[in-house]
Design a protein around this motif. Structure first.
Motif, short mmCIF file in Angstrom:
data_model
loop_
_atom_site.label_atom_id
_atom_site.label_comp_id
_atom_site.label_asym_id
_atom_site.label_seq_id
_atom_site.Cartn_x
_atom_site.Cartn_y
_atom_site.Cartn_z
N GLU A 96 0.83 -1.21 0.00
CA GLU A 96 0.00 0.00 0.00
C GLU A 96 0.86 1.25 0.00
N MET A 107 0.71 3.87 -3.23
CA MET A 107 0.10 5.21 -3.14
C MET A 107 0.87 6.23 -3.97
N ALA A 134 -0.11 8.50 -7.85
CA ALA A 134 -1.36 9.14 -7.42
C ALA A 134 -1.83 10.23 -8.37
N GLY A 160 -3.35 12.15 -11.52
CA GLY A 160 -4.37 11.77 -12.48
C GLY A 160 -5.33 10.78 -11.83
N TRP A 161 -6.29 10.25 -12.60
CA TRP A 161 -7.23 9.33 -11.99
C TRP A 161 -6.65 7.93 -11.96
N ARG A 162 -6.72 7.31 -10.83
CA ARG A 162 -6.24 5.93 -10.64
C ARG A 162 -7.32 5.15 -9.91
N THR A 163 -7.35 3.86 -10.12
CA THR A 163 -8.30 3.05 -9.34
C THR A 163 -7.84 3.07 -7.88
N PRO A 164 -8.78 3.00 -6.95
CA PRO A 164 -8.37 2.97 -5.54
C PRO A 164 -7.50 1.74 -5.25
N TRP A 165 -7.83 0.63 -5.88
CA TRP A 165 -7.07 -0.59 -5.63
C TRP A 165 -5.85 -0.64 -6.55
N ILE A 166 -4.86 -1.41 -6.12
CA ILE A 166 -3.66 -1.61 -6.94
C ILE A 166 -4.00 -2.63 -8.01
N THR A 167 -3.81 -2.24 -9.27
CA THR A 167 -4.21 -3.13 -10.37
C THR A 167 -3.23 -4.31 -10.48
N GLU A 224 0.06 -3.20 -11.83
CA GLU A 224 0.80 -2.42 -10.83
C GLU A 224 1.37 -3.35 -9.75
N PHE A 271 -13.49 7.46 -3.81
CA PHE A 271 -13.21 6.54 -4.92
C PHE A 271 -12.28 7.20 -5.94
N LEU A 272 -12.63 8.42 -6.33
CA LEU A 272 -11.86 9.09 -7.39
C LEU A 272 -10.51 9.59 -6.90
N TYR A 300 -8.79 8.40 -4.11
CA TYR A 300 -8.32 7.51 -3.03
C TYR A 300 -6.81 7.63 -2.79
N ARG A 301 -6.04 7.52 -3.87
CA ARG A 301 -4.58 7.49 -3.68
C ARG A 301 -4.05 8.86 -3.26
N GLN A 302 -4.62 9.93 -3.88
CA GLN A 302 -4.18 11.28 -3.48
C GLN A 302 -4.49 11.53 -2.01
N LEU A 338 -4.90 9.26 0.37
CA LEU A 338 -4.04 8.42 1.21
C LEU A 338 -2.63 9.00 1.28
N VAL A 383 1.25 15.85 -6.33
CA VAL A 383 -0.15 15.79 -5.88
C VAL A 383 -0.56 17.19 -5.41
N HIS A 423 -1.57 -6.58 -1.95
CA HIS A 423 -3.00 -6.34 -2.23
C HIS A 423 -3.21 -6.20 -3.71
#
Lengths: 255, 287
Positions: free
Chosen positions: A89, A93, A96, A98-105, A108, B157-158, B160-162, B164, B178, B287
């Motif tokens: 995780e 992170m 980050a 631009g738009w990324r899925t919340p989960w690690i693909t 990735e 959702f959109l 999330y990573r930023q 976190l 970021v 994960h």
């Protein structure tokens, strides 16, 4: 001649009315492995931030090559070790923008495993970052910086608080990454353990006192002007070794 | 009729009333929303801001009631003004943000109390706002909390990573591109919207607990951030549901029963923390 990635010209930075950096000129070129040394409060971390663009200069400028991606490895003392993140995780992170899925693909995850494997962290992806050794913790943040696809990585005191063996491991790893083409800029207090092994050093105390190879820079005159205290330099096995020069020894010498 | 059937009828009886059905929806969603948003608040060591903001917003309710303007708009504007004032004080004077939050939000809260005592309240009953009241929940509250919950989920959702990255390591996040200022600002807006939309059920004085307790319990149970978010949401939702039912059956304000339910989660997690952590813990593997 390698391409210049970052060029600081006549850089002056102040915190309030207090000057932290004064008319600093510095160039970071592709493939550099550069160490910034100096006493506490000499402006090392501020110079790093200015090169990264997170501190605005009062005067002068920092030019970065367009589209240059950078990564930063913070001082481990600044990490919140109770924060609930696993190694995967923590590394994930970093991607980050631009738009990324919340989960690690899936792709990735494969990349993260490749990076962690490369840095000797294979199999630890599910561990909490607190449950790692000092060297492993340092490497997690290096992995995070690498996961940003950074061309230049900045490390703020990467060996602070590490034992001798772990310090050697980190130094060896940085050397390997540099040989593979990564440009590295780091700050360090450790003149003998780290700085003396780097190809290029900048001695900083608000302004640049000296710049060059260890043989050119680790000399008593430059060190005294940098640290404000006399230091002796010995030769050992073809390497420079800096030792404190307590006043009584100087007195003995002059007597 | 058996004792169990009587118990079931007793338990289901309040669901015959529309006000209770609205209340249970709002309380459950409010608990989940506070749990999720509270996870970011707790991990940023900002637990006090939830407490302060809810108190400041009470002042906005009182003034909006007096002026006869929309209560949510008034409270929202008041909360935003309080947040901006705190920011301005911190930037211009060498005092910590916790001290600035303490001064501004308690002053705004006290101002609201004075307004209510002198002029009375044209809006919701002051006790209901302070401690929460199932009777005060309207259909508009249901739609408001649904809207805020959808916005919160979309934001998380959109971004999330930023979110976190900024929460864990803002300086590095900023250095690597970021927009941490935007993320922080949007999180504050979400926090204000959460406080406003949950105020009727939880009450001003107890919102902070709903933001903090489920997140703290979740943190005690896992070392993984996504698991913490989900657990905090679930613990908050269950606390809201159980607490609202307890509120009806015990005939006390809903805020305290919801908070006490989440406090039971805390005690259980504290007492049985190690075995529970072994079960929930962190994943073994990426994960």
């Amino acid at each position: 001649m390698n391409e210049v990635f970052i060029q600081a010209t006549n850089l002056t930075v102040t915190y309030g009315s207090e000057p932290v950096l004064v008319e600093v000129d510095l160039e970071v070129a592709e493939g550099d492995l550069l160490g910034i040394v100096g006493p506490s409060g000499s402006g090392k971390s501020t110079l790093l931030k200015a090169l990264l663009g997170s501190v605005a200069p009062l005067s002068g400028q920092v030019e970065r090559r367009a589209g240059l991606t950078v990564g930063l490895v913070p001082q481990v003392e600044h990490i919140d070790w109770s924060f609930p993140v696993t190694v995967a995780e923590c590394v994930g992170m970093a991607r980050a923008r631009g738009w990324r899925t919340p989960w690690i693909t899936r792709s990735e995850r494969a990349e993260i495993c490749e990076i962690t494997e490369r840095l000797g962290l294979g199999g630890l992806e599910g561990r909490h970052i607190r449950d790692l050794s000092g060297g492993q913790q340092q490497r997690v943040f290096l992995a995070r910086a690498l996961f940003t696809d950074a061309k230049v990585i900045f490390l703020d005191e990467p060996t602070s608080g590490l034992d001798v063996r772990t310090r050697h491991e980190v130094l060896h790893l940085l050397g390997e990454l540099n040989e593979q083409g990564l440009t590295i800029v780091l700050t360090t207090h450790d003149l003998n353990g780290i700085a003396a092994h780097l190809p290029r050093i900048v001695c900083l105390n608000t302004t640049v006192i000296g710049e060059g190879s260890p043989n050119e820079v680790l000399i008593p005159d430059v060190l005294e002007r940098t640290y404000g205290s006399p230091m002796r330099v010995l030769e050992h096995g073809g390497m420079r070794v800096v030792v404190d020069s307590p006043l009584f020894l100087l007195d003995e010498k002059s007597a | 009729m058996s004792g169990g059937a009587v118990l079931a009828i007793d338990f289901l009886k309040p669901f015959e009333f529309e006000f209770f059905r609205n209340g249970i929806i709002v309380a459950t969603l409010a608990g989940a929303l506070c749990g999720v948003v509270g996870s970011y608040v707790v991990l940023r060591n900002m637990s006090y801001i939830g407490h302060g903001l809810s108190h400041a917003i009470f002042g906005g309710y009182a003034v909006a009631g007096l002026l006869g303007i929309n209560l949510f708009l008034g409270a929202g504007a008041w909360g935003l003004l309080a947040a901006l004032t705190i920011g301005a004080i911190v930037r211009s004077r060498p005092i910590g943000s916790d001290a600035a939050i303490g001064v501004v939000t308690t002053a705004a809260f006290a101002f609201g109390l004075v307004i209510v005592q002198i002029y009375g309240s044209n809006g919701p009953n002051a006790d209901a706002l302070l401690f929460g009241n199932v009777l005060g929940v309207t259909l508009a509250d249901v739609w408001l909390i649904i809207g805020v919950s959808i916005c919160a989920l979309a934001f998380i959702f959109l971004g999330y990573r930023q979110l976190l990255f900024t929460t864990f390591d803002a300086e590095v996040a900023k250095a690597t591109g970021v927009n941490t200022g935007l993320i922080d600002g949007l999180l504050m807006v979400l926090l204000s919207a959460t406080v406003i939309s949950t105020m009727n059920v939880l009450g001003v004085t107890l919102i902070a607990a709903s933001l903090v307790v489920p997140a703290v319990v979740a943190r005690m149970l896992t070392d993984s951030f996504p698991r913490m978010l989900i657990l905090a949401g679930v613990i908050g939702a269950v606390s809201g549901f159980v607490g609202m039912n307890a509120s009806y059956h015990l005939d006390v304000a809903s805020g305290p029963t919801i908070v006490l339910t989440s406090a039971v989660f805390f005690i259980v997690a504290f007492a049985a923390g190690v075995p529970l952590r072994r079960r929930i813990g962190v994943a073994h593997g990426a994960h």
